[in-house]
Design a protein around this motif. Structure first.
Motif, PDB file in Angstrom:
ATOM      1  N   PHE A 154      21.610  39.851  41.712  1.00 49.68           N
ATOM      2  CA  PHE A 154      21.006  41.164  41.135  1.00 49.68           C
ATOM      3  C   PHE A 154      19.972  40.652  40.172  1.00 49.68           C
ATOM      4  N   GLU A 176      28.774  46.823  40.242  1.00 54.18           N
ATOM      5  CA  GLU A 176      28.185  46.807  41.564  1.00 54.18           C
ATOM      6  C   GLU A 176      28.283  45.504  41.806  1.00 54.18           C
ATOM      7  N   ALA A 177      28.090  44.431  40.992  1.00 56.84           N
ATOM      8  CA  ALA A 177      28.480  42.931  41.328  1.00 56.84           C
ATOM      9  C   ALA A 177      29.905  42.848  42.049  1.00 56.84           C
ATOM     10  N   ALA A 178      30.829  43.120  41.287  1.00 54.46           N
ATOM     11  CA  ALA A 178      32.257  43.317  41.630  1.00 54.46           C
ATOM     12  C   ALA A 178      32.321  43.838  43.115  1.00 54.46           C
ATOM     13  N   GLN A 179      31.674  45.038  43.142  1.00 51.72           N
ATOM     14  CA  GLN A 179      31.817  45.656  44.729  1.00 51.72           C
ATOM     15  C   GLN A 179      31.270  44.940  45.522  1.00 51.72           C
ATOM     16  N   ASP A 180      30.079  44.355  45.168  1.00 51.71           N
ATOM     17  CA  ASP A 180      29.239  43.384  46.273  1.00 51.71           C
ATOM     18  C   ASP A 180      29.986  42.171  46.661  1.00 51.71           C
ATOM     19  N   LEU A 181      30.913  41.681  45.538  1.00 50.60           N
ATOM     20  CA  LEU A 181      31.803  40.440  45.962  1.00 50.60           C
ATOM     21  C   LEU A 181      33.087  41.160  46.298  1.00 50.60           C
ATOM     22  N   TYR A 182      33.036  42.110  47.358  1.00 45.82           N
ATOM     23  CA  TYR A 182      34.429  42.502  47.842  1.00 45.82           C
ATOM     24  C   TYR A 182      35.537  42.998  46.964  1.00 45.82           C
ATOM     25  N   ALA A 183      35.099  43.534  45.966  1.00 48.09           N
ATOM     26  CA  ALA A 183      36.282  44.136  45.161  1.00 48.09           C
ATOM     27  C   ALA A 183      36.466  45.777  45.341  1.00 48.09           C
ATOM     28  N   SER A 184      37.605  46.287  45.546  1.00 47.40           N
ATOM     29  CA  SER A 184      37.345  47.909  45.642  1.00 47.40           C
ATOM     30  C   SER A 184      37.289  48.381  44.323  1.00 47.40           C
ATOM     31  N   PHE A 204      34.813  34.613  42.561  1.00 44.51           N
ATOM     32  CA  PHE A 204      35.199  35.985  42.366  1.00 44.51           C
ATOM     33  C   PHE A 204      35.427  36.699  43.990  1.00 44.51           C
ATOM     34  N   GLY A 205      34.256  36.178  44.655  1.00 49.23           N
ATOM     35  CA  GLY A 205      34.191  37.007  46.081  1.00 49.23           C
ATOM     36  C   GLY A 205      35.023  36.349  46.788  1.00 49.23           C
ATOM     37  N   PHE A 234      29.630  37.947  35.362  1.00 46.63           N
ATOM     38  CA  PHE A 234      30.753  38.522  34.454  1.00 46.63           C
ATOM     39  C   PHE A 234      30.796  37.902  33.243  1.00 46.63           C
ATOM     40  N   HIS A 293      31.869  47.093  49.387  1.00 46.84           N
ATOM     41  CA  HIS A 293      32.627  45.726  49.232  1.00 46.84           C
ATOM     42  C   HIS A 293      33.161  45.619  50.719  1.00 46.84           C
ATOM     43  N   PHE A 338      24.902  50.117  48.111  1.00 43.19           N
ATOM     44  CA  PHE A 338      25.059  50.776  46.583  1.00 43.19           C
ATOM     45  C   PHE A 338      24.175  52.121  46.557  1.00 43.19           C
ATOM     46  N   ARG A 364      39.491  43.843  37.361  1.00 38.82           N
ATOM     47  CA  ARG A 364      38.866  42.720  36.971  1.00 38.82           C
ATOM     48  C   ARG A 364      37.546  42.692  35.928  1.00 38.82           C
ATOM     49  N   ARG A 375      38.647  37.661  46.098  1.00 32.48           N
ATOM     50  CA  ARG A 375      38.709  38.931  46.705  1.00 32.48           C
ATOM     51  C   ARG A 375      39.117  39.057  48.111  1.00 32.48           C
ATOM     52  N   ASN A 390      25.567  39.916  50.841  1.00 33.84           N
ATOM     53  CA  ASN A 390      25.948  39.839  49.038  1.00 33.84           C
ATOM     54  C   ASN A 390      24.499  39.942  48.325  1.00 33.84           C
TER      55      ASN A 390
END
Lengths: 365, 289
Positions: A83, B186-194, A100-101, A89, A75, A54, B201, A104, A80
């Motif tokens: 937080f 950030e969480a979404a990107q952490d979980l492999y989302a571009s 989610f992960g 979400f 990503h 990040f 999403r 993806r 992982n």
């Protein structure tokens, strides 16, 4: 020694002219519970965010399983994060949050259901699949955040003060739970906290951070028994630091206090340097009637405060020259607090030299 | 005060009283009166008479003005889409990227409200005129046909509506975007989302309540608008709002005007209900809190 999972080499992060992380180098082994401990603003979260992808380091190198990931976006890293605020979400069910992960990374159908089920089982939240984050308590949300990260079976799990928002009792419970889960899944945990007790109970090794660097990197016991710097001695547990003129007598360091008394500590405890001090933890001190036989190091004083805390009684003893020492005595063989020392009573404080510790010159100063 | 202490249940009622009085006098009563007048027959000169048999006012009015209804829906739809296309990127920029300029930009969004709606719309006549600063240069260098025009066409009407209502689209979308916790991205990107994946999403679903509110705040007044069609259009761009206005104030055929108004309300109500169902907004707003 196990394989190195995460390696930081001389990592520095600057925000404008502020240096948040100042040249950190460390290795975290595979399967280790590693903690970055320090006060707010010490750079621990920034360090974690750089490992997570990040933030990008201003300089230095970050390796994950031997591969340079310094500039790889979040990503694309096999890492992982849990937080601090959980960051669940709000528009997705617990099932979809955890999935989610997986989705993806292209995993589909039954495999998703199976792995989400396993993850929820691991955090003991089976039956919560169709709820929404707003319908969970803080502790449950915390578990979902953990499941959502662990379900991906990352090489490394990063945890940013994950227990910070919970109340004390739940925090202790979740701490034990976290340790159990970590042992069960065998994934490397890098944990960030400002709570030394949390760090002590869970970690294999702890880096105590201050002003963008770590001052000591060691196991919990070493940190407590042999803190290497004043900062560590003060941050991890309570300490009495005795400052004065430093000298050497055979295999012992001596510190002559302003009052004229001299105390000793074996040189085997560490290098006192030119500006160091001898320290002693409150529970290593014993209180004696004046004149009783001491254990090696002895200081005269007057009890100025007594607090009965159940397991222990805590005293503040004032010695010559205004020196204040914290003493804690276990409440053993005692039925009423009438047996405790009263404010105003004269006492002798004593401890064995090898029960003290030696702090050296301050790091970086 | 003694009364309230003895009957605490009166408190909410007393608090509601000003609002109820206001809405009752200026919203409910006129609406009921108008609803009644849609069942009138007769004329202003000879007097009106109420009869339930006059329900035929509705099919008659619809038969005569269905073209204007249809046009209003089309224009309203087009203007709403244009507003969305302008508003979303703008709101996104203000919410996520504007930094210190944020309050200035938000002020600029509402700044047009400091000038009268009518004046601003008339201003567009000058801007879009046949020899205006927009068309004039293009014509003189031969980029467009000398007879080409924008003013007094459907394009100018829809553009005018979109211009006038775009702040009502920007503000709700901005609010919903601004509320999104950045750590979710950030969480979404952490979980492999571009970045695009995180947008699709996380950002977009969480902005849905704002998009819903914004499109209603744009579409509803747009479909009933008559000022833009009046000032920027031609007789062929007449909207249902123009018809209602003329029936009420010029022709003074109150029954037809009232029937037209109620059918417009019904139309909007049905549309909004379907739209809400499609977007599942109730679920979204209650769970996104």
């Amino acid at each position: 020694m196990a394989d190195v999972d995460v390696r930081l080499v001389n990592v520095t992060k600057k925000f404008g002219d502020q240096t948040a992380v100042d040249g950190i180098t460390l290795d975290v082994s595979d399967g280790e519970f590693f903690t970055l401990l320090g006060p707010s603003g010490c750079g621990k979260t920034t360090t974690l965010r750089m490992i997570g992808g990040f933030e990008q380091p201003t300089s230095g190198l970050i390796e994950l399983k031997g591969e340079d990931v310094t500039f790889l976006p979040a990503h694309q890293r096999d890492v992982n994060t849990v937080f601090q605020s959980y960051a669940l979400f709000p528009h997705l069910t617990i099932f979809e949050n955890v999935a989610f992960g997986l989705r993806r990374s292209g995993i589909k159908g039954g495999e998703v259901t199976r792995r989400v089920g396993e993850a929820l089982e691991l955090v003991q939240l089976v039956g919560f699949e169709q709820r929404y984050p707003a319908q969970l308590s803080g502790g449950q949300a915390q578990r979902v955040a953990l499941a959502r990260a662990l379900v991906n079976r990352p090489a490394v799990l990063l945890l940013d003060e994950p227990l910070g928002a919970l109340d004390l009792k739940l925090r202790k419970q979740m701490g034990i739970e976290l340790k159990r889960i970590q042992r069960e899944v065998g994934i490397t945990f890098i944990y960030v906290t400002h709570d030394q007790e949390e760090a002590m109970t869970m970690s294999d090794r702890i880096a105590v951070m201050n002003k963008g660097r770590y001052e000591q990197l060691a196991g919990p016991e070493t940190l407590y028994e042999r803190p290497a710097t004043r900062f560590v001695a003060g941050f991890v547990g309570a300490s009495n630091l005795l400052e004065g003129r430093i000298g050497s007598e055979g295999d012992q360091w001596t510190v002559t206090l302003p009052s004229g008394s001299t105390i000793r500590a074996p040189k085997s405890l560490g290098d006192i340097g030119a500006t160091g001090a001898i320290g002693v933890r409150p529970e290593k001190l014993s209180l004696l009637e004046p004149g009783q036989e001491s254990k090696g190091n002895a200081l005269e004083g007057v009890v100025v405060d007594t607090s009965y805390l159940g397991v222990i009684t805590q005293y503040v003893v004032e010695g010559a020259g205004g020196l204040r020492l914290l003493v804690s005595e276990q409440n053993v063989d005692r039925t009423t607090r009438n047996d405790t020392w009263r404010p105003g009573e004269r006492v002798t404080l004593t401890w064995r030299p090898e029960h003290g510790f030696v702090v050296g010159d301050a790091v970086g100063a | 005060m003694g009364l309230i202490r003895r009957h605490p249940a009166l408190v909410p009622l007393l608090l509601l009283l000003p609002g109820i009085t206001w809405l009752g006098s200026f919203y409910l009563a006129p609406n009921l009166q108008m609803f009644a007048s849609s069942f009138w027959s007769g004329s202003l000169e000879n007097g009106f008479a109420f009869s339930l048999g006059n329900w035929v006012n509705y099919p008659n009015a619809l038969g005569t003005y269905q073209e204007q209804y249809l046009r209003s829906i089309q224009y309203g739809f087009a203007a709403t889409l244009i507003c969305f296309a302008i508003a979303f990127p703008l709101a996104y920029f203000i919410a996520f990227r504007s930094g210190r300029a944020r309050s200035i930009l938000l002020f600029l969004v509402v700044a047009p409200f400091f000038t009268s709606y009518l004046l601003r719309t008339i201003g567009w006549r000058t801007i879009l005129g046949d020899e205006s600063i927009v068309l004039g240069p293009l014509k003189s260098v031969g980029l467009i046909d000398p007879s080409a025009r924008i003013l007094d066409t459907p394009v100018s009407v829809v553009a005018g509506i979109a211009y006038n209502f775009v702040p009502f689209m920007i503000l709700p979308i901005y609010v919903s975007l601004e509320k999104i916790d950045r750590r979710l991205l950030e969480a979404a990107q952490d979980l492999y989302a571009s970045s695009w994946g995180a947008f699709r999403r996380v950002t977009l679903p969480l902005a849905a309540p704002g998009i819903f509110a914004g499109s209603l705040l744009t579409f509803i007044p747009a479909i009933g608008d008559f000022v833009n069609a009046e000032l920027l259009g031609n007789p062929g761009t007449t909207m249902i709002g123009n018809v209602i206005q003329r029936q009420f104030l010029v022709v003074r055929d109150y029954p037809t005007a009232a029937a037209l108004s109620f059918m417009l309300m019904l139309l909007i109500l049905i549309g909004v209900t379907i739209y809400g169902r499609l977007l599942g907004t109730e679920e979204l707003t209650s769970k996104a809190i």
